[in-house]
Scaffold this motif. Structure first.
Motif, PDB file in Angstrom:
ATOM      1  N   TYR A  11       0.776  -1.013  -0.222  1.00  0.00           N
ATOM      2  CA  TYR A  11      -0.173   0.102  -0.118  1.00  0.00           C
ATOM      3  C   TYR A  11       1.013   1.170   0.059  1.00  0.00           C
ATOM      4  O   TYR A  11       1.764   1.247   0.780  1.00  0.00           O
ATOM      5  CB  TYR A  11      -0.756  -0.001   1.196  1.00  0.00           C
ATOM      6  N   THR A  12       0.538   2.340  -0.853  1.00  0.00           N
ATOM      7  CA  THR A  12       1.425   3.387  -0.872  1.00  0.00           C
ATOM      8  C   THR A  12       0.965   4.743  -0.428  1.00  0.00           C
ATOM      9  O   THR A  12       1.782   5.372  -0.230  1.00  0.00           O
ATOM     10  CB  THR A  12       1.784   3.776  -2.445  1.00  0.00           C
ATOM     11  N   GLN A  13      -0.096   4.782  -0.232  1.00  0.00           N
ATOM     12  CA  GLN A  13      -0.706   5.963   0.135  1.00  0.00           C
ATOM     13  C   GLN A  13      -1.535   5.916   1.708  1.00  0.00           C
ATOM     14  O   GLN A  13      -2.511   5.901   2.109  1.00  0.00           O
ATOM     15  CB  GLN A  13      -1.990   6.569  -0.706  1.00  0.00           C
ATOM     16  N   VAL A  14      -0.466   5.722   2.578  1.00  0.00           N
ATOM     17  CA  VAL A  14      -0.829   5.541   4.009  1.00  0.00           C
ATOM     18  C   VAL A  14      -0.405   6.703   4.826  1.00  0.00           C
ATOM     19  O   VAL A  14       0.724   6.968   4.843  1.00  0.00           O
ATOM     20  CB  VAL A  14      -0.203   4.168   4.587  1.00  0.00           C
ATOM     21  N   THR A  15      -1.313   7.171   5.863  1.00  0.00           N
ATOM     22  CA  THR A  15      -0.801   8.093   6.782  1.00  0.00           C
ATOM     23  C   THR A  15      -1.289   7.880   8.123  1.00  0.00           C
ATOM     24  O   THR A  15      -2.172   7.041   8.369  1.00  0.00           O
ATOM     25  CB  THR A  15      -1.564   9.625   6.475  1.00  0.00           C
ATOM     26  N   ASN A  16      -0.485   7.744   9.177  1.00  0.00           N
ATOM     27  CA  ASN A  16      -0.571   7.985  10.414  1.00  0.00           C
ATOM     28  C   ASN A  16      -1.095   8.970  11.074  1.00  0.00           C
ATOM     29  O   ASN A  16      -0.395   9.967  11.394  1.00  0.00           O
ATOM     30  CB  ASN A  16       0.723   7.271  11.089  1.00  0.00           C
ATOM     31  N   LEU A  17      -2.400   8.897  11.339  1.00  0.00           N
ATOM     32  CA  LEU A  17      -2.930  10.180  12.216  1.00  0.00           C
ATOM     33  C   LEU A  17      -2.268  10.316  13.317  1.00  0.00           C
ATOM     34  O   LEU A  17      -2.439  11.490  13.797  1.00  0.00           O
ATOM     35  CB  LEU A  17      -4.670  10.166  12.180  1.00  0.00           C
ATOM     36  N   GLY A  18      -2.151   9.373  14.209  1.00  0.00           N
ATOM     37  CA  GLY A  18      -1.636   9.402  15.460  1.00  0.00           C
ATOM     38  C   GLY A  18      -2.560   8.853  16.269  1.00  0.00           C
ATOM     39  O   GLY A  18      -3.204   8.003  16.123  1.00  0.00           O
TER      40      GLY A  18
END
Length: 141
Positions: A126-133
């Motif tokens: 998966y390439t478009q992953v973000t950790n909101l926190g």
């Protein structure tokens, strides 16, 4: 003709110098072709980005325990506890419709579990992953 005689000290000093002159490629830092591809995904801890991605159809995954999820969760969040994440990647595949470029926002209570989930997702392609926190970061400006 007899070979010249060398003292033990001369032989030992030559042995010490010769390896230093040779090129030891294993000690050299890896060049560009030897380095693994960067797995950065999207920037982390950016609530505005996370809200935008989810509003535009991105997937929101809460990686906390089911008990934490039951106490409070964000709208549209799917609960996949980080301890079960690798075993449940097929659920992520269903959520994304098999599109590994579909944006995914992961969060937990404070960020570390979501960081682990992001790493697992990036490792799975998966390439478009973000950790909101953390869950409370959702409402931050």
């Amino acid at each position: 003709m007899r070979a010249p005689a060398f003292s033990a000290a001369v032989v030992l000093s030559l042995l010490a110098v010769v390896p230093a002159c040779s090129k030891d490629e294993s000690a050299a830092p890896p060049g560009p072709s030897q380095q693994p591809a960067a797995q950065a995904g999207l920037p982390d801890r950016d609530p505005a980005l996370a809200r935008k991605l989810v509003a535009e159809g991105g997937i929101l995954i809460d990686v906390r325990t089911p008990e934490e999820y039951a106490e409070r969760h964000l709208d549209k969040a799917t609960n996949i506890p980080v301890g079960e994440f690798e075993a449940r990647l097929s659920e992520v595949e269903k959520l994304t419709g098999g599109d590994k470029s579909k944006p995914i926002v992961v969060h937990c209570a404070a960020g570390p579990r979501a960081a682990r989930a992001k790493k697992i997702l990036l490792g799975a392609g998966y390439t478009q992953v973000t950790n909101l926190g953390g869950i409370n970061d959702w409402d931050a400006k």
